[in-house]
Design an enzyme around this catalytic site. Structure first.
Site, short mmCIF file in Angstrom:
data_model
loop_
_atom_site.label_atom_id
_atom_site.label_comp_id
_atom_site.label_asym_id
_atom_site.label_seq_id
_atom_site.Cartn_x
_atom_site.Cartn_y
_atom_site.Cartn_z
N GLU A 171 15.85 -4.92 13.01
CA GLU A 171 16.25 -5.89 12.73
C GLU A 171 15.01 -6.82 12.30
OE1 GLU A 171 18.19 -8.74 11.79
OE2 GLU A 171 19.67 -7.73 12.90
N ASP B 20 14.44 -8.84 8.96
CA ASP B 20 14.29 -10.30 8.88
C ASP B 20 12.97 -10.91 8.23
OD1 ASP B 20 16.77 -10.50 10.13
OD2 ASP B 20 15.93 -10.92 11.99
N SER C 5 23.42 -10.23 9.54
CA SER C 5 21.93 -10.39 9.86
C SER C 5 21.11 -9.73 8.84
CB SER C 5 21.51 -9.13 11.31
OG SER C 5 21.94 -7.90 10.77
N ASP D 68 32.41 -20.01 -4.69
CA ASP D 68 33.87 -19.86 -3.67
C ASP D 68 34.25 -18.25 -3.87
OD1 ASP D 68 35.94 -20.37 -1.99
OD2 ASP D 68 37.01 -21.38 -3.35
N ILE D 69 34.26 -17.64 -2.72
CA ILE D 69 34.96 -16.35 -2.54
C ILE D 69 36.15 -16.16 -2.22
CG2 ILE D 69 34.18 -14.18 -1.57
CD1 ILE D 69 31.96 -15.25 -3.03
N GLY E 5 38.46 -22.49 -1.62
CA GLY E 5 38.01 -23.28 -0.65
C GLY E 5 37.32 -22.60 0.54
#
Length: 557
Positions: A279, A283, A475, A517-518, A536
């Protein structure tokens, strides 16, 4: 006379040795133990607990109004973020509250220490026997079966009746913290850096393909005052050698760029290859490698944290104590909302409100369990995650592919603790109308809805311990979106304008049209298909994925 004096002396000794029990009223309780935890045994009477008291704050309604005044486009105060002193004035408890609580503690032989900048959090140590007596509690040892972790908690506690309006909560008591785990790392059989980079994002995600997909600029940031903080927890360490390899392979124009280190609670960042964290590497590689030239700080929270939430409270108080906290804070960890009492979630949410008022964009991953929470689990009703349910943070879901569709693991839904804020009323009401009666009764239609936005979250290439591989999860999406916000901030500062700060009022108004928009996919869980991605806003991908050029226009660049 001697006998009477001896009797009085004995009474005094007993009074000093035992807690002073006043009229107690139950302050918090929970009816059941969260999933994954089992009661092991009674906590040893002499085991010392570190407890914290959150004192009633002075004027949180006033701070909330101030936050929205500086964060809502069109407001006369937009962008005029508050100073540390101005925020502290809203938060500091009254002198009456401080006096009454300290008097109660003193009567039990306890001296507490303020541990937050505004003095609204106090900390003290006490043996289990005394804690049980003075709080009317029953502290036990509970084991988290999947991890073997043991914690000492009580299912209920009480406080003196005269403190009811002066104490928000005592903690850790009824909170069963279980921080989400890092994503699995899949080693690649053939290193990507040895072959031509596939810029399509259909098969593998790299900084280069993100630049093409979202229009992210490669040009370096110029304003050193605009910073990005990356949260590190549970002994996840960011490896500099892995970052250098990643940068050399995917951002050769940034060779030599790295991150700075901040630590708290005994945090560190050892550099042995075997200690490289999936992680933490993810990051830092997708902030340093995407937010070109933005100063990145890796904030390592150590295992000496005693806040009962793995350092989540400590890191915010740490940043609130800084004169210049980061303009963006990216955090790829979270909890299932039911694991925390609503009082603690509210206190943490209020801390995020404080940092937001200072001008920090607080960005969290939504979780990887679809509608079943931070990780996939058995459930009958949908499980929201925290802090995504807090209205003062921006929650990021995940997508996949060039013709982007929602990632099936992308957590989303509706908080059971926090009501829906006005800034998302229109967007969420439209979704609920489209949804109709699907999954009725499995979620709180009036709750704060999340995620707010989304970004790529599958097949993301990173280096860990010298090896190249892929990871997946929200993440991944979170540092990508945080980097985009940081680059916008850099350009705003260069233009003499304020940074964005608390994002949500902007995102749901003038910023909404800057997202793609997905409209395909869903986030299954709890033996359902979860929520659908629709035209939306939806609780899978939020408003959609970012378009950098449109965001530039939306923020006035």
């Amino acid at each position: 006379m001697f006998s009477r004096l001896l009797l009085l002396a004995c009474i005094a000794v007993v009074a000093c040795a035992n807690p002073v029990v006043r009229d107690l009223v139950q302050h918090e309780s929970r009816t059941s133990i969260p999933n994954g935890f089992v009661k092991a045994n009674a906590a040893p009477a002499d085991q010392v607990l570190t407890l914290r008291i959150n004192l009633a704050q002075n004027d949180m309604a006033g701070l909330e109004k101030a936050l929205f005044d500086v964060s809502t486009p069109g407001s006369a105060l937009y962008g005029q973020h508050l100073s540390k002193e101005e925020v502290d004035a809203f938060v500091a408890p009254s002198s009456e509250t401080v006096s009454l609580v300290n008097e109660w503690l003193s009567s039990n032989g306890i001296t507490a220490t303020p541990i937050s900048p505004a003095g609204d959090w106090l900390e003290f140590t006490v043996p289990v026997s005394k804690a049980n007596a003075m709080l009317g509690a029953d502290f036990n040892v509970f084991s988290h079966q999947p991890s073997g972790k043991q914690i000492v908690r009580t299912l209920a506690y009480s406080i003196p009746a005269n403190l009811k309006d002066h104490v928000d909560l005592i903690h850790p008591t009824t909170a069963f913290d279980n921080l989400s785990s890092p994503p699995p790392f899949v080693t690649m059989p053939k290193p990507l850096v040895s072959r031509a980079v596939n810029a399509s994002c259909n098969t593998l995600v790299t900084p280069g393909c993100l630049q093409q997909l979202y229009g992210i600029p490669a040009a370096k940031a110029t304003q050193k005052s605009s910073t990005l903080g990356v949260s590190g927890f549970i002994e996840q360490f960011a490896n500099s050698a892995d970052l250098a390899t990643f940068i050399k392979g995917f951002r050769p124009d940034l060779v030599g760029t790295t991150f700075s280190l901040q630590t708290l609670d005994g945090g560190s960042n050892p550099q042995q290859a075997r200690e490289a964290g999936i992680e933490a590497n993810l990051d830092t590689q997708y902030t340093v490698g995407v937010a070109s030239g933005v100063p990145i700080s890796f904030i390592s929270v150590g295992e000496q944290n005693k806040d009962g939430v793995d350092g989540f409270l400590d890191i915010i108080n740490f940043l609130l104590g800084e004169t210049n906290p980061p303009h963006v804070l990216s955090t790829s960890y979270g909890f299932n909302e039911p694991d925390l009492p609503s009082s603690l979630a509210t206190s943490l949410c209020n801390a995020y409100m404080q940092l937001g008022a200072r001008g920090t964009s607080i960005i969290f991953s939504s979780g990887d369990g679809g509608v079943s929470g931070s990780q996939s689990q058995t459930c009958t009703t949908f499980i929201p995650t925290f802090p995504s349910g807090c209205p003062f943070v921006t929650s990021v879901g995940a997508t996949t592919g060039v013709q982007e569709t929602s990632a099936t693991f992308s957590s989303g839904g509706f908080s059971n603790f926090f009501t829906r804020p006005s800034f998302q009323d229109a967007a969420v009401t439209s979704f609920l109308t489209t949804l109709g009666n699907t999954n009725a009764g499995k979620f709180n239609t009036g709750g704060r809805a999340f995620p707010d936005v989304a970004a790529q979250g599958e097949n993301v290439v990173i280096f860990v311990g010298g090896e190249e591989g892929t990871v997946a999860g929200t993440s991944c999406s979170t540092p990508i979106f945080a980097s985009i916000v940081s680059l916008l901030n850099d350009q705003l500062v260069a233009a003499g304008k304020p940074v964005l700060g608390f994002l949500n009022p902007f995102l749901y108004s003038t910023g909404a049209s800057a997202f793609t928009d997905i409209t395909t996919g869903d986030n299954p869980g709890c033996n359902t298909n979860g929520f659908p991605a629709v035209a939306g806003w939806d609780p899978v991908t939020g408003l959609g994925t970012p378009n950098f050029a449109k965001l530039q226009a939306a923020v006035g660049l």
